[in-house]
Design a protein around this motif. Structure first.
Motif, PDB file in Angstrom:
ATOM      1  N   GLU A   4     -27.597 -63.489 -15.299  1.00 26.75           N
ATOM      2  CA  GLU A   4     -28.178 -63.037 -13.646  1.00 26.75           C
ATOM      3  C   GLU A   4     -29.968 -63.486 -14.076  1.00 26.75           C
ATOM      4  O   GLU A   4     -30.593 -63.046 -15.347  1.00 26.75           O
ATOM      5  CB  GLU A   4     -28.238 -62.184 -12.871  1.00 26.75           C
ATOM      6  CG  GLU A   4     -27.188 -61.120 -12.545  1.00 26.75           C
ATOM      7  CD  GLU A   4     -27.322 -59.566 -11.944  1.00 26.75           C
ATOM      8  OE1 GLU A   4     -26.149 -59.643 -11.069  1.00 26.75           O
ATOM      9  OE2 GLU A   4     -27.768 -59.135 -12.954  1.00 26.75           O
ATOM     10  N   PHE A  18     -36.490 -72.836 -13.542  1.00 22.76           N
ATOM     11  CA  PHE A  18     -35.731 -72.383 -11.782  1.00 22.76           C
ATOM     12  C   PHE A  18     -36.094 -74.828 -11.811  1.00 22.76           C
ATOM     13  O   PHE A  18     -35.093 -75.189 -11.775  1.00 22.76           O
ATOM     14  CB  PHE A  18     -37.249 -72.191 -10.853  1.00 22.76           C
ATOM     15  CG  PHE A  18     -36.452 -71.121 -10.378  1.00 22.76           C
ATOM     16  CD1 PHE A  18     -35.360 -71.100 -10.344  1.00 22.76           C
ATOM     17  CD2 PHE A  18     -37.188 -70.311 -10.356  1.00 22.76           C
ATOM     18  CE1 PHE A  18     -35.021 -69.947  -9.834  1.00 22.76           C
ATOM     19  CE2 PHE A  18     -36.862 -68.764  -9.796  1.00 22.76           C
ATOM     20  CZ  PHE A  18     -35.567 -68.056  -9.614  1.00 22.76           C
ATOM     21  N   MET A  21     -33.851 -75.683 -14.009  1.00 24.16           N
ATOM     22  CA  MET A  21     -31.896 -75.926 -12.842  1.00 24.16           C
ATOM     23  C   MET A  21     -31.668 -76.402 -12.857  1.00 24.16           C
ATOM     24  O   MET A  21     -30.838 -77.070 -12.281  1.00 24.16           O
ATOM     25  CB  MET A  21     -32.112 -74.192 -13.050  1.00 24.16           C
ATOM     26  CG  MET A  21     -31.841 -73.006 -13.656  1.00 24.16           C
ATOM     27  SD  MET A  21     -32.391 -71.318 -13.141  1.00 24.16           S
ATOM     28  CE  MET A  21     -30.716 -71.710 -11.914  1.00 24.16           C
ATOM     29  N   GLU A  22     -32.784 -76.921 -11.691  1.00 25.48           N
ATOM     30  CA  GLU A  22     -32.516 -77.880 -10.581  1.00 25.48           C
ATOM     31  C   GLU A  22     -32.075 -79.558 -11.382  1.00 25.48           C
ATOM     32  O   GLU A  22     -31.685 -79.884 -10.872  1.00 25.48           O
ATOM     33  CB  GLU A  22     -33.781 -77.350  -9.699  1.00 25.48           C
ATOM     34  CG  GLU A  22     -33.640 -78.921  -8.716  1.00 25.48           C
ATOM     35  CD  GLU A  22     -34.714 -78.963  -7.494  1.00 25.48           C
ATOM     36  OE1 GLU A  22     -35.314 -79.850  -6.817  1.00 25.48           O
ATOM     37  OE2 GLU A  22     -35.191 -77.325  -7.910  1.00 25.48           O
ATOM     38  N   ASN A  24     -30.856 -79.789 -14.135  1.00 28.63           N
ATOM     39  CA  ASN A  24     -29.731 -79.999 -14.589  1.00 28.63           C
ATOM     40  C   ASN A  24     -28.375 -79.836 -13.707  1.00 28.63           C
ATOM     41  O   ASN A  24     -27.404 -78.836 -15.163  1.00 28.63           O
ATOM     42  CB  ASN A  24     -30.253 -79.686 -16.250  1.00 28.63           C
ATOM     43  CG  ASN A  24     -30.838 -79.905 -17.155  1.00 28.63           C
ATOM     44  OD1 ASN A  24     -30.904 -81.319 -17.791  1.00 28.63           O
ATOM     45  ND2 ASN A  24     -32.092 -79.762 -16.671  1.00 28.63           N
ATOM     46  N   GLY A  25     -28.743 -79.779 -12.553  1.00 26.88           N
ATOM     47  CA  GLY A  25     -27.632 -79.004 -12.162  1.00 26.88           C
ATOM     48  C   GLY A  25     -27.001 -77.145 -12.535  1.00 26.88           C
ATOM     49  O   GLY A  25     -25.941 -77.427 -11.857  1.00 26.88           O
ATOM     50  N   ILE A  26     -27.841 -76.765 -12.831  1.00 27.49           N
ATOM     51  CA  ILE A  26     -27.563 -75.098 -13.319  1.00 27.49           C
ATOM     52  C   ILE A  26     -27.565 -74.663 -12.133  1.00 27.49           C
ATOM     53  O   ILE A  26     -28.542 -74.158 -11.575  1.00 27.49           O
ATOM     54  CB  ILE A  26     -27.944 -75.059 -14.235  1.00 27.49           C
ATOM     55  CG1 ILE A  26     -27.858 -75.591 -15.630  1.00 27.49           C
ATOM     56  CG2 ILE A  26     -27.781 -73.160 -14.993  1.00 27.49           C
ATOM     57  CD1 ILE A  26     -29.006 -75.350 -16.793  1.00 27.49           C
ATOM     58  N   GLU A  27     -27.068 -73.476 -11.888  1.00 25.27           N
ATOM     59  CA  GLU A  27     -26.605 -72.585 -10.721  1.00 25.27           C
ATOM     60  C   GLU A  27     -26.405 -71.381 -11.681  1.00 25.27           C
ATOM     61  O   GLU A  27     -25.292 -71.161 -11.954  1.00 25.27           O
ATOM     62  CB  GLU A  27     -25.906 -71.731  -9.781  1.00 25.27           C
ATOM     63  CG  GLU A  27     -26.417 -73.880  -9.016  1.00 25.27           C
ATOM     64  CD  GLU A  27     -25.233 -74.209  -7.558  1.00 25.27           C
ATOM     65  OE1 GLU A  27     -25.053 -73.325  -7.506  1.00 25.27           O
ATOM     66  OE2 GLU A  27     -25.009 -75.382  -7.048  1.00 25.27           O
ATOM     67  N   VAL A  28     -27.184 -69.836 -11.622  1.00 26.42           N
ATOM     68  CA  VAL A  28     -27.148 -68.834 -11.756  1.00 26.42           C
ATOM     69  C   VAL A  28     -27.628 -67.599 -10.590  1.00 26.42           C
ATOM     70  O   VAL A  28     -28.376 -67.870  -9.972  1.00 26.42           O
ATOM     71  CB  VAL A  28     -27.968 -68.637 -13.208  1.00 26.42           C
ATOM     72  CG1 VAL A  28     -27.130 -69.630 -14.303  1.00 26.42           C
ATOM     73  CG2 VAL A  28     -29.219 -67.925 -13.230  1.00 26.42           C
ATOM     74  N   ASP A  29     -27.246 -66.957 -10.889  1.00 28.25           N
ATOM     75  CA  ASP A  29     -27.480 -65.122  -9.375  1.00 28.25           C
ATOM     76  C   ASP A  29     -28.818 -65.239 -10.062  1.00 28.25           C
ATOM     77  O   ASP A  29     -29.070 -65.036 -10.962  1.00 28.25           O
ATOM     78  CB  ASP A  29     -26.260 -64.225  -9.482  1.00 28.25           C
ATOM     79  CG  ASP A  29     -24.871 -64.657  -9.316  1.00 28.25           C
ATOM     80  OD1 ASP A  29     -24.472 -65.266  -8.055  1.00 28.25           O
ATOM     81  OD2 ASP A  29     -24.278 -63.818  -9.691  1.00 28.25           O
ATOM     82  N   THR A  30     -30.193 -64.931  -8.827  1.00 31.20           N
ATOM     83  CA  THR A  30     -31.491 -64.912  -8.842  1.00 31.20           C
ATOM     84  C   THR A  30     -31.272 -63.492  -8.355  1.00 31.20           C
ATOM     85  O   THR A  30     -30.588 -62.856  -7.476  1.00 31.20           O
ATOM     86  CB  THR A  30     -32.315 -65.698  -8.640  1.00 31.20           C
ATOM     87  OG1 THR A  30     -32.036 -66.341  -7.121  1.00 31.20           O
ATOM     88  CG2 THR A  30     -31.459 -67.157  -9.438  1.00 31.20           C
TER      89      THR A  30
END
Length: 77
Positions: A4, A18, A21-22, A24-30
């Motif tokens: 998170e 952010f 993440m964008e 590199n295509g990384i998604e985590v809960d925010t």
């Protein structure tokens, strides 16, 4: 692994994470600490301070945008 990312909109260091993440295509809960009272309380309780960005990794707090990005590059990218 439970991840998170605690942040608030006006934080330039959060935006740095952010962007990484964008790109590199990384998604985590925010969790926005100023829109989510429980997130604010959790950050204070677990991390001992109100500082963002904070990446919670299985309940452990990691601060500093460069450290978070380095961890993500090693573990998620």
């Amino acid at each position: 692994m439970n991840l998170e990312l605690y942040y608030f909109d006006g934080c330039p260091f959060c935006q740095k994470v952010f962007r990484y993440m964008e790109q590199n295509g990384i998604e985590v809960d925010t969790r926005n600490i100023y829109e989510d009272d429980e997130a604010y309380r959790t950050l204070r309780r677990v991390g001992g301070k109100i500082q963002v960005p904070c990446l919670m990794i299985d309940g452990d707090a990691m601060y500093e945008s460069d450290d978070i990005i380095a961890w993500m590059a090693e573990n998620l990218a």
